[in-house]
Enzyme design. Structure first.
Site, mmCIF file in Angstrom:
data_model
loop_
_atom_site.group_PDB
_atom_site.id
_atom_site.type_symbol
_atom_site.label_atom_id
_atom_site.label_comp_id
_atom_site.label_asym_id
_atom_site.label_seq_id
_atom_site.Cartn_x
_atom_site.Cartn_y
_atom_site.Cartn_z
ATOM 1 N N GLU A 33 0.696 -1.170 0.026
ATOM 2 C CA GLU A 33 -0.060 -0.076 -0.027
ATOM 3 C C GLU A 33 0.900 1.100 -0.094
ATOM 4 O O GLU A 33 1.803 1.317 0.596
ATOM 5 C CB GLU A 33 -0.923 0.054 1.375
ATOM 6 C CG GLU A 33 -1.931 1.250 1.202
ATOM 7 C CD GLU A 33 -2.574 1.367 2.440
ATOM 8 O OE1 GLU A 33 -2.235 0.815 3.531
ATOM 9 O OE2 GLU A 33 -3.629 2.128 2.511
ATOM 10 N N ARG A 259 6.459 -12.587 9.222
ATOM 11 C CA ARG A 259 7.053 -11.253 8.636
ATOM 12 C C ARG A 259 8.354 -11.241 9.439
ATOM 13 O O ARG A 259 8.624 -12.092 10.389
ATOM 14 C CB ARG A 259 6.307 -10.314 8.791
ATOM 15 C CG ARG A 259 5.672 -10.198 10.361
ATOM 16 C CD ARG A 259 5.208 -8.656 10.553
ATOM 17 N NE ARG A 259 4.951 -8.006 9.457
ATOM 18 C CZ ARG A 259 3.639 -7.325 9.097
ATOM 19 N NH1 ARG A 259 2.803 -7.336 10.268
ATOM 20 N NH2 ARG A 259 3.601 -6.558 8.129
ATOM 21 N N LYS A 269 5.396 0.474 10.189
ATOM 22 C CA LYS A 269 5.421 1.751 9.570
ATOM 23 C C LYS A 269 4.812 2.590 10.527
ATOM 24 O O LYS A 269 5.260 3.693 10.386
ATOM 25 C CB LYS A 269 4.224 1.633 8.226
ATOM 26 C CG LYS A 269 4.631 0.976 7.220
ATOM 27 C CD LYS A 269 3.725 1.096 6.153
ATOM 28 C CE LYS A 269 3.849 0.118 4.713
ATOM 29 N NZ LYS A 269 2.717 0.256 3.814
#
Length: 561
Positions: A33, A259, A269
């Site tokens: 994104e 992850r 983020k």
RNA sequence: UGGGGUGUAGCCAAGCGGUAAGGCAACGGGUUUUGGUCCCGUCAUUCGAGGGUUCGAAUCCUUCCGCCCCAGCCA
């Protein structure tokens, strides 16, 4: 293919799918994104997706998952493309955006309604939450769940036309409000958002949600294996459900993997953004950041990051990889590639008392002992030099075999020198000069009489030295897992390492490196790998320390304390 | 307390019924004009714990325990 590359469960699945004939062309995708910068965790996903496509002769798409105009920005699109390319991957013609599919997704929405698999719900966000139930209690049906198909069609079309305000209505999939999987309790698939989109401008005022857009985008692009992180495991039944309801041309298989986490840093983020906003770091590309742009500025090479991603593997268990693994990978790469150079970061003056003041000798130095093809260079030597303050001890402990009174050491590529005495500042007691004698017969660094010396020091001729600024970086946080106490209310910012950056301006580097440009990488002998920072000016070069060399002496000292 | 995952060395991670790969770290030693590189060696009688099946179990069954994720109209 790299024969050293380990397989993993995802590659196993893909190999089975090819062997069984289920697929003969593998298609993956990296779907960021555009709402932030890429970090090393993304690198793991990029290497996996593009690596698999490359190794099995398939392709990997770069797709921007741009379904939320309120959070996205073209600035991020640019940086993401730069970073993926820098890492060494090429999506060729296959650049896509979820926003390219908005019309198709809308038509699919209509189709879902016609099949009585979706309805317009007019509950408020708070009511939807209340109706959803909890982890242990079933939800209950929305009063709008029974709306007729015609009414739903009409309402949905009017949503699209902009007749309603945000929050008035949403389109929901009609699945099962009592499912133990909360994602299946009639999830929202379209919501009204009155915001311009960075690509479709004001074409739309309804936007699809992730769960709806992602599986359909995958299907539209003919993705065979849709690789994502563990938190989407619970979404897989929804991913599959949507594709089963609609006349899609293919049904990709979603596979989840863990992850990446690295110790002594943070990877979300949101947290990285806070570091920037709070001014803890200077920017997204601050060399202490685990962002790809930060690592690049720090001096990491794409090869080293790819190697790292190969080494850590891909699995499903939560993990926190040691930073030392990443550091190992840059050292391995830079050891091969980086030209050596001598630089003194914490200088102290060394005077060779028996060397004529007006003499200068050009000594030959090897540019890279790992790679003879990199040649040699000349380094000027004169009576007054700078050496590293740490390389001298007036009262040395047993295992210290650098310079001390009465001891002889080698000056790299130059001569053997023996320390005779030191001159101290009468006020502070600080050593200001070290007086040595040299042995002219040892020119080049070898003694014809076979005399050995226990240590070799780097040095720079004072008269010829070039002054540079050096930025020494250390881990950004003082704790392996900065976020571990967040539940107890301790913010991760409390664990920022106050010494993560040390700027030193009084450094001296050997002359001859006149045409430096940002990103150039060198090994400062005996110290570490350094690279030229973009902040450099013609008058003052700035070097970032990428990583130190392994340091046996530092380890000995550490053990003592 | 519902659902979904996951536990193999300090850290990653193979292993898929035949007797615990590999890498990082650490620790010894050798080579060395970088205390770097390189090279050699050490580092799990045991796989979260207990029970069971089997000639044989990290692998199969079972009970228990730990940890992670999920109640956005974020992704």
């Amino acid at each position: 293919m790299d024969i050293n590359k380990q397989s993993n469960f995802i590659r196993d699945i893909i190999e089975q799918d090819m062997a069984s004939g289920k697929h003969d062309l593998i298609v993956t995708r990296f779907p960021p994104e555009p709402n932030g910068y890429l970090h090393i965790g993304h690198a793991k996903s990029i290497c996996l997706n593009f690596g698999v496509a490359r190794d099995y002769g398939g392709r990997c798409h770069l797709r921007f998952d741009d379904t939320n105009p309120k959070k996205e920005d073209p600035e991020y699109v640019r940086s993401i493309m730069d970073d993926v390319r820098w890492l060494g991957f090429d999506w060729g013609e296959h650049l896509y955006h979820a926003s390219d599919y908005f019309e198709e997704l809308y038509q699919f929405g209509l189709e879902l309604i016609k099949r009585d698999k979706a309805y317009v719900c007019s509950l408020s966000p708070e009511q939807i939450r209340a109706y959803r139930g909890t982890l242990t209690e079933a939800g209950k049906d929305s009063p709008y769940r029974g709306r007729g198909i015609q009414e739903n069609l009409d309402l949905f079309q009017r949503m699209r036309k902009g007749e309603f305000d945000e929050g008035d209505h949403v389109l929901r999939a009609k699945i099962d409000m009592s499912s133990p999987n909360i994602n299946l309790r009639d999830p929202v698939v379209f919501r009204i958002v009155k915001a311009d989109h960075h690509r479709t401008k004001d074409d739309w005022c309804i936007y699809p949600t992730y769960d709806y857009a992602h599986c359909l985008s995958d299907s539209i692009e003919g993705i065979t294996h849709s690789l994502c992180s563990l938190e989407f495991q619970d979404h897989r039944p929804l991913y599959d459900w949507i594709l089963e309801q609609l006349p899609v041309k293919c049904h990709p298989r979603q596979i989840e993997f863990a992850r990446l986490n690295l110790n002594y840093t943070v990877m979300s983020k949101r947290k990285l953004a806070r570091l920037v906003q709070k001014g803890v770091v200077s920017s997204w590309d601050d060399p202490r950041m685990p962002t790809l742009s930060g690592l690049r500025r720090r001096g990491y090479t794409p090869e080293s990051i790819r190697r790292f991603c190969d080494l850590i593997g891909v699995a499903k268990s939560e993990n926190i990889v040691d930073m030392s693994m990443l550091e190992y990978c840059v050292r391995e790469d830079l050891n091969r590639k980086a030209p050596r150079v001598m630089a003194v970061l914490d200088p102290v003056r060394l005077i060779i008392t028996n060397y004529p003041d007006d003499r200068v000798e050009e000594l030959e130095a090897v540019n890279n002992p790992e790679d003879p093809s990199m040649g040699t260079r000349k380094v000027p030597f004169s009576r007054e030099l700078y050496i590293e303050r740490q390389d001298f001890m007036e009262d040395p402990p047993k295992k210290f075999f650098r310079l001390s009174p009465g001891k002889e050491v080698r000056l790299r590529y130059a001569f053997f020198v023996t320390c005779q005495n030191v001159v101290k500042d009468p006020e502070t007691g600080e050593i200001v000069e070290i007086h040595c004698s040299y042995d002219p017969a040892t020119k080049g660094g070898d003694s014809p009489d076979g005399r050995k010396v226990k240590s070799t020091l780097h040095w720079v001729s004072a008269r010829h030295a070039r002054r540079v600024e050096v930025r020494l970086y250390d881990r950004l946080f003082s704790r392996p897992n900065p976020a571990e106490d967040e539940r107890k209310g301790v913010d991760f910012l409390a664990h920022v390492n106050p010494d993560s950056l040390k700027v030193i301006r009084n450094c001296f580097m050997e002359p001859g490196l006149e045409n430096l440009s940002p990103g150039d990488k060198y090994q400062f002998e005996r110290l570490g790998y350094f690279c030229v920072d973009p902040d450099s000016t013609t008058g003052m070069h700035v070097f970032n320390r990428t990583v130190t060399l392994r340091d046996a002496w530092a380890r000995i000292q550490k053990k003592k304390h």
